[in-house]
Design a protein around this motif. Structure first.
Motif, PDB file in Angstrom:
ATOM      1  N   SER A  88       5.702  24.443  -2.404  1.00 31.64           N
ATOM      2  CA  SER A  88       6.347  23.578  -3.393  1.00 31.64           C
ATOM      3  C   SER A  88       6.097  24.043  -4.826  1.00 31.64           C
ATOM      4  O   SER A  88       6.868  23.702  -5.720  1.00 31.64           O
ATOM      5  CB  SER A  88       5.861  22.133  -3.219  1.00 31.64           C
ATOM      6  OG  SER A  88       4.459  22.047  -3.392  1.00 31.64           O
ATOM      7  N   GLU A  89       5.038  24.805  -5.053  1.00 30.68           N
ATOM      8  CA  GLU A  89       4.787  25.324  -6.399  1.00 30.68           C
ATOM      9  C   GLU A  89       5.740  26.454  -6.771  1.00 30.68           C
ATOM     10  O   GLU A  89       5.853  26.804  -7.950  1.00 30.68           O
ATOM     11  CB  GLU A  89       3.345  25.828  -6.525  1.00 30.68           C
ATOM     12  CG  GLU A  89       2.342  24.763  -6.884  1.00 30.68           C
ATOM     13  CD  GLU A  89       2.013  23.866  -5.716  1.00 30.68           C
ATOM     14  OE1 GLU A  89       2.339  24.234  -4.582  1.00 30.68           O
ATOM     15  OE2 GLU A  89       1.434  22.784  -5.942  1.00 30.68           O
ATOM     16  N   ALA A  90       6.426  27.045  -5.794  1.00 26.86           N
ATOM     17  CA  ALA A  90       7.292  28.192  -6.058  1.00 26.86           C
ATOM     18  C   ALA A  90       8.759  27.941  -5.740  1.00 26.86           C
ATOM     19  O   ALA A  90       9.611  28.746  -6.121  1.00 26.86           O
ATOM     20  CB  ALA A  90       6.800  29.406  -5.253  1.00 26.86           C
ATOM     21  N   ASP A  91       9.076  26.843  -5.051  1.00 28.06           N
ATOM     22  CA  ASP A  91      10.445  26.661  -4.588  1.00 28.06           C
ATOM     23  C   ASP A  91      11.430  26.418  -5.721  1.00 28.06           C
ATOM     24  O   ASP A  91      12.629  26.700  -5.581  1.00 28.06           O
ATOM     25  CB  ASP A  91      10.524  25.526  -3.564  1.00 28.06           C
ATOM     26  CG  ASP A  91      10.057  24.184  -4.127  1.00 28.06           C
ATOM     27  OD1 ASP A  91       9.625  24.148  -5.295  1.00 28.06           O
ATOM     28  OD2 ASP A  91      10.115  23.189  -3.386  1.00 28.06           O
TER      29      ASP A  91
ATOM     30  N   ALA B  11       0.820  -1.215   0.000  1.00 28.75           N
ATOM     31  CA  ALA B  11       0.000   0.000   0.000  1.00 28.75           C
ATOM     32  C   ALA B  11       0.851   1.261   0.000  1.00 28.75           C
ATOM     33  O   ALA B  11       0.421   2.307  -0.494  1.00 28.75           O
ATOM     34  CB  ALA B  11      -0.935  -0.007   1.211  1.00 28.75           C
ATOM     35  N   VAL B  12       2.058   1.187   0.561  1.00 29.75           N
ATOM     36  CA  VAL B  12       2.918   2.370   0.646  1.00 29.75           C
ATOM     37  C   VAL B  12       3.300   2.896  -0.739  1.00 29.75           C
ATOM     38  O   VAL B  12       3.099   4.093  -1.020  1.00 29.75           O
ATOM     39  CB  VAL B  12       4.172   2.057   1.503  1.00 29.75           C
ATOM     40  CG1 VAL B  12       5.207   3.163   1.343  1.00 29.75           C
ATOM     41  CG2 VAL B  12       3.787   1.905   2.962  1.00 29.75           C
ATOM     42  N   PRO B  13       3.862   2.094  -1.652  1.00 27.03           N
ATOM     43  CA  PRO B  13       4.184   2.651  -2.969  1.00 27.03           C
ATOM     44  C   PRO B  13       2.958   3.075  -3.773  1.00 27.03           C
ATOM     45  O   PRO B  13       3.026   4.043  -4.539  1.00 27.03           O
ATOM     46  CB  PRO B  13       4.931   1.496  -3.668  1.00 27.03           C
ATOM     47  CG  PRO B  13       4.560   0.277  -2.922  1.00 27.03           C
ATOM     48  CD  PRO B  13       4.318   0.698  -1.523  1.00 27.03           C
ATOM     49  N   VAL B  14       1.831   2.375  -3.605  1.00 26.72           N
ATOM     50  CA  VAL B  14       0.612   2.777  -4.310  1.00 26.72           C
ATOM     51  C   VAL B  14       0.155   4.151  -3.824  1.00 26.72           C
ATOM     52  O   VAL B  14      -0.209   5.025  -4.629  1.00 26.72           O
ATOM     53  CB  VAL B  14      -0.490   1.725  -4.117  1.00 26.72           C
ATOM     54  CG1 VAL B  14      -1.813   2.217  -4.705  1.00 26.72           C
ATOM     55  CG2 VAL B  14      -0.092   0.404  -4.761  1.00 26.72           C
ATOM     56  N   ALA B  15       0.170   4.367  -2.505  1.00 23.92           N
ATOM     57  CA  ALA B  15      -0.219   5.667  -1.954  1.00 23.92           C
ATOM     58  C   ALA B  15       0.760   6.751  -2.364  1.00 23.92           C
ATOM     59  O   ALA B  15       0.375   7.900  -2.608  1.00 23.92           O
ATOM     60  CB  ALA B  15      -0.318   5.576  -0.430  1.00 23.92           C
ATOM     61  N   SER B  16       2.053   6.417  -2.442  1.00 26.04           N
ATOM     62  CA  SER B  16       3.046   7.402  -2.876  1.00 26.04           C
ATOM     63  C   SER B  16       2.794   7.819  -4.322  1.00 26.04           C
ATOM     64  O   SER B  16       2.823   9.010  -4.648  1.00 26.04           O
ATOM     65  CB  SER B  16       4.453   6.815  -2.737  1.00 26.04           C
ATOM     66  OG  SER B  16       4.724   6.442  -1.404  1.00 26.04           O
ATOM     67  N   ALA B  17       2.532   6.847  -5.191  1.00 27.50           N
ATOM     68  CA  ALA B  17       2.268   7.163  -6.594  1.00 27.50           C
ATOM     69  C   ALA B  17       0.973   7.938  -6.765  1.00 27.50           C
ATOM     70  O   ALA B  17       0.820   8.716  -7.720  1.00 27.50           O
ATOM     71  CB  ALA B  17       2.230   5.885  -7.424  1.00 27.50           C
ATOM     72  N   ALA B  18       0.022   7.774  -5.830  1.00 26.39           N
ATOM     73  CA  ALA B  18      -1.244   8.508  -5.914  1.00 26.39           C
ATOM     74  C   ALA B  18      -1.041  10.006  -5.754  1.00 26.39           C
ATOM     75  O   ALA B  18      -1.920  10.793  -6.135  1.00 26.39           O
ATOM     76  CB  ALA B  18      -2.221   8.001  -4.853  1.00 26.39           C
ATOM     77  N   GLY B  19       0.098  10.425  -5.194  1.00 24.20           N
ATOM     78  CA  GLY B  19       0.382  11.845  -5.073  1.00 24.20           C
ATOM     79  C   GLY B  19       0.495  12.553  -6.406  1.00 24.20           C
ATOM     80  O   GLY B  19       0.395  13.785  -6.469  1.00 24.20           O
ATOM     81  N   VAL B  20       0.681  11.804  -7.492  1.00 23.55           N
ATOM     82  CA  VAL B  20       0.795  12.419  -8.816  1.00 23.55           C
ATOM     83  C   VAL B  20      -0.502  13.099  -9.218  1.00 23.55           C
ATOM     84  O   VAL B  20      -0.496  14.119  -9.925  1.00 23.55           O
ATOM     85  CB  VAL B  20       1.189  11.342  -9.854  1.00 23.55           C
ATOM     86  CG1 VAL B  20       1.226  11.930 -11.252  1.00 23.55           C
ATOM     87  CG2 VAL B  20       2.539  10.744  -9.489  1.00 23.55           C
ATOM     88  N   VAL B  21      -1.639  12.587  -8.779  1.00 25.73           N
ATOM     89  CA  VAL B  21      -2.927  13.093  -9.256  1.00 25.73           C
ATOM     90  C   VAL B  21      -3.446  14.258  -8.430  1.00 25.73           C
ATOM     91  O   VAL B  21      -4.496  14.819  -8.765  1.00 25.73           O
ATOM     92  CB  VAL B  21      -3.984  11.970  -9.249  1.00 25.73           C
ATOM     93  CG1 VAL B  21      -3.531  10.821 -10.118  1.00 25.73           C
ATOM     94  CG2 VAL B  21      -4.265  11.479  -7.833  1.00 25.73           C
ATOM     95  N   LEU B  22      -2.746  14.659  -7.366  1.00 25.30           N
ATOM     96  CA  LEU B  22      -3.247  15.740  -6.520  1.00 25.30           C
ATOM     97  C   LEU B  22      -2.488  17.029  -6.818  1.00 25.30           C
ATOM     98  O   LEU B  22      -1.330  17.165  -6.467  1.00 25.30           O
ATOM     99  CB  LEU B  22      -3.093  15.396  -5.035  1.00 25.30           C
ATOM    100  CG  LEU B  22      -3.548  16.500  -4.075  1.00 25.30           C
ATOM    101  CD1 LEU B  22      -5.043  16.723  -4.198  1.00 25.30           C
ATOM    102  CD2 LEU B  22      -3.181  16.152  -2.640  1.00 25.30           C
ATOM    103  N   PRO B  23      -3.093  18.030  -7.456  1.00 23.21           N
ATOM    104  CA  PRO B  23      -2.406  19.290  -7.762  1.00 23.21           C
ATOM    105  C   PRO B  23      -2.423  20.242  -6.574  1.00 23.21           C
ATOM    106  O   PRO B  23      -3.066  21.282  -6.591  1.00 23.21           O
ATOM    107  CB  PRO B  23      -3.221  19.851  -8.933  1.00 23.21           C
ATOM    108  CG  PRO B  23      -4.602  19.349  -8.688  1.00 23.21           C
ATOM    109  CD  PRO B  23      -4.459  18.002  -8.043  1.00 23.21           C
ATOM    110  N   GLY B  24      -1.738  19.896  -5.523  1.00 20.32           N
ATOM    111  CA  GLY B  24      -1.717  20.736  -4.331  1.00 20.32           C
ATOM    112  C   GLY B  24      -0.321  20.845  -3.762  1.00 20.32           C
ATOM    113  O   GLY B  24       0.651  20.379  -4.344  1.00 20.32           O
ATOM    114  N   CYS B  25      -0.200  21.489  -2.618  1.00 23.72           N
ATOM    115  CA  CYS B  25       1.099  21.645  -1.962  1.00 23.72           C
ATOM    116  C   CYS B  25       1.051  20.986  -0.597  1.00 23.72           C
ATOM    117  O   CYS B  25       0.051  20.388  -0.191  1.00 23.72           O
ATOM    118  CB  CYS B  25       1.483  23.118  -1.853  1.00 23.72           C
ATOM    119  SG  CYS B  25       0.642  24.004  -0.535  1.00 23.72           S
ATOM    120  N   GLU B  26       2.153  21.133   0.143  1.00 26.35           N
ATOM    121  CA  GLU B  26       2.274  20.445   1.422  1.00 26.35           C
ATOM    122  C   GLU B  26       1.250  20.920   2.439  1.00 26.35           C
ATOM    123  O   GLU B  26       0.872  20.161   3.335  1.00 26.35           O
ATOM    124  CB  GLU B  26       3.692  20.624   1.970  1.00 26.35           C
ATOM    125  CG  GLU B  26       4.121  22.062   2.209  1.00 26.35           C
ATOM    126  CD  GLU B  26       4.751  22.700   0.979  1.00 26.35           C
ATOM    127  OE1 GLU B  26       5.464  23.694   1.143  1.00 26.35           O
ATOM    128  OE2 GLU B  26       4.506  22.215  -0.146  1.00 26.35           O
TER     129      GLU B  26
END
Length: 372
Positions: free
Chosen positions: A304-307, A137-152
């Protein structure tokens, strides 16, 4: 060590309908009598306010404090205008406002998504969406971060909501770290900031994804359920979905937003106090340059969008050092530590943030040596 499958279910911050009532009855002191239990007489002494009122007479709340601050600003507007004219305070104000302007929209987006997850997404969905084995579940959840256009700022309340919905904390924390670093907006901004170095985009994506998965697996190995203390949320149970949704939004905006302000103030203060000549002295030493930019990313607390644009401006440093800046920043900074403390508890932040920093620096250095 607590089994990962039981960690999310046994989370002390998850409020359930069957344990809400005992928690209300177990408080110290005398219980409040129901209005129908006893008719007051003329000689009775007024008792404490009822549970429905929720306030003590004369108690100072957030509204009163805000009104007092606004009055003081109006009365002291002339002296404050003179203070803001000084260069150091003007810089502090600029940094503080810029951090808030960058972070607040994504915080609101994350809070709305967090409330939707907490109220509308059934627990059974996560059981179907993620592999049953926590290590997978850990790598699947990590890869799911690709679909979220947000910041920390938005990923922190979302991760807390995922844990409440039964997702194993290892997967939720991996998502928390990966989402702000590998989503399309961040990677596009990195490509624009480094047009002559497209390998920086690949390096950032690979290093950030590896750090997220390593931290998730480390939590499976070493993490404990009592390190995460989510605030109890009885307001999400035994009510309509609409009321629960807006209650969750109000709670997370106030809770996470307050810590965001504290983090932004700390970042602005350090930005003013750290001399720029120190950076130039460290740029000529490769090992120290990597550590210096990693620490700088923690202190500046840039969204993260500006760094990537800030990293591109640090041209005196090597690409590997600037990669460390881009990997560490979305995962560990002052505002994130403050927000994680408010949502997950001090014990969690005291362990999670330093460990993430060390892992991120090591992975970024190795990735830079291989790819850059």
């Amino acid at each position: 060590m607590v089994a990962p499958e039981r960690t999310g279910a046994a989370d002390p911050g998850t409020a359930r309908p069957d344990d809400t009532a005992p928690a209300l009855d177990a408080g110290p002191g005398p219980a409040l009598a129901a209005p129908s239990d006893r008719t007051p007489t003329n000689g009775d002494t007024p008792g404490p306010p009822s549970a429905e009122s929720g306030r003590f007479p004369g108690r100072i709340g957030s509204v009163e404090v805000l009104a007092a601050v606004l009055i003081l600003l109006i009365v002291l507007r002339q002296p404050l205008a003179g203070l803001l004219a000084t260069p150091s305070l003007a810089t502090w104000t600029t940094v503080f406002v810029s951090v808030m302007v960058q972070a607040v929209p994504f915080l609101v987006f994350g809070v709305l998504l967090s409330a939707a997850i907490a109220v509308f997404v059934p627990r059974s969905f996560w059981a179907r969406a993620l592999p049953r084995h926590p290590a997978l579940a850990v790598p699947v959840a990590s890869a799911a971060g690709v679909v979220l256009p947000g910041c920390e700022c938005g990923s922190v309340p979302i991760a807390g909501s995922l844990i409440r919905r039964g997702v194993t904390p290892a997967a939720a924390l991996a998502f928390l770290l990966a989402a702000p670093a590998i989503n399309p907006i961040v990677l596009t901004a990195t490509a624009v900031a480094f047009p002559a170095n497209p390998e920086m985009v690949v390096g950032r994506a690979v290093a950030s994804l590896v750090v997220a998965m390593v931290m998730g697996w480390l939590w499976l190995r070493l993490g404990r359920a009592d390190w995460i203390r989510l605030p109890r949320r009885p307001d999400l149970d035994d009510t309509s979905r609409a009321k629960a949704f807006w209650s969750a939004v109000r709670h997370d905006v106030v809770h996470a937003g307050g810590f965001l302000v504290i983090g932004a103030m700390a970042a602005a203060s350090i930005n003013v106090l750290v001399p720029e000549r120190w950076l130039q002295a460290l740029a000529d030493q490769p090992a120290l340059a990597i550590l210096a930019l990693a620490v700088l990313a923690v202190l500046l607390s840039i969204c993260s969008e500006a760094d990537a644009f800030v990293a591109a401006s640090l041209s005196q440093f090597s690409l590997t050092a600037r990669l460390a800046f881009l990997v560490v920043g979305p995962m560990v900074d002052l505002k994130l530590i403050a927000m994680q403390t408010g949502i997950f508890g001090r014990g969690f932040a005291a362990r999670f943030a330093p460990t993430t920093f060390v892992v991120a620096v090591v992975v970024a250095a190795v990735t830079g040596m291989v790819l850059l």
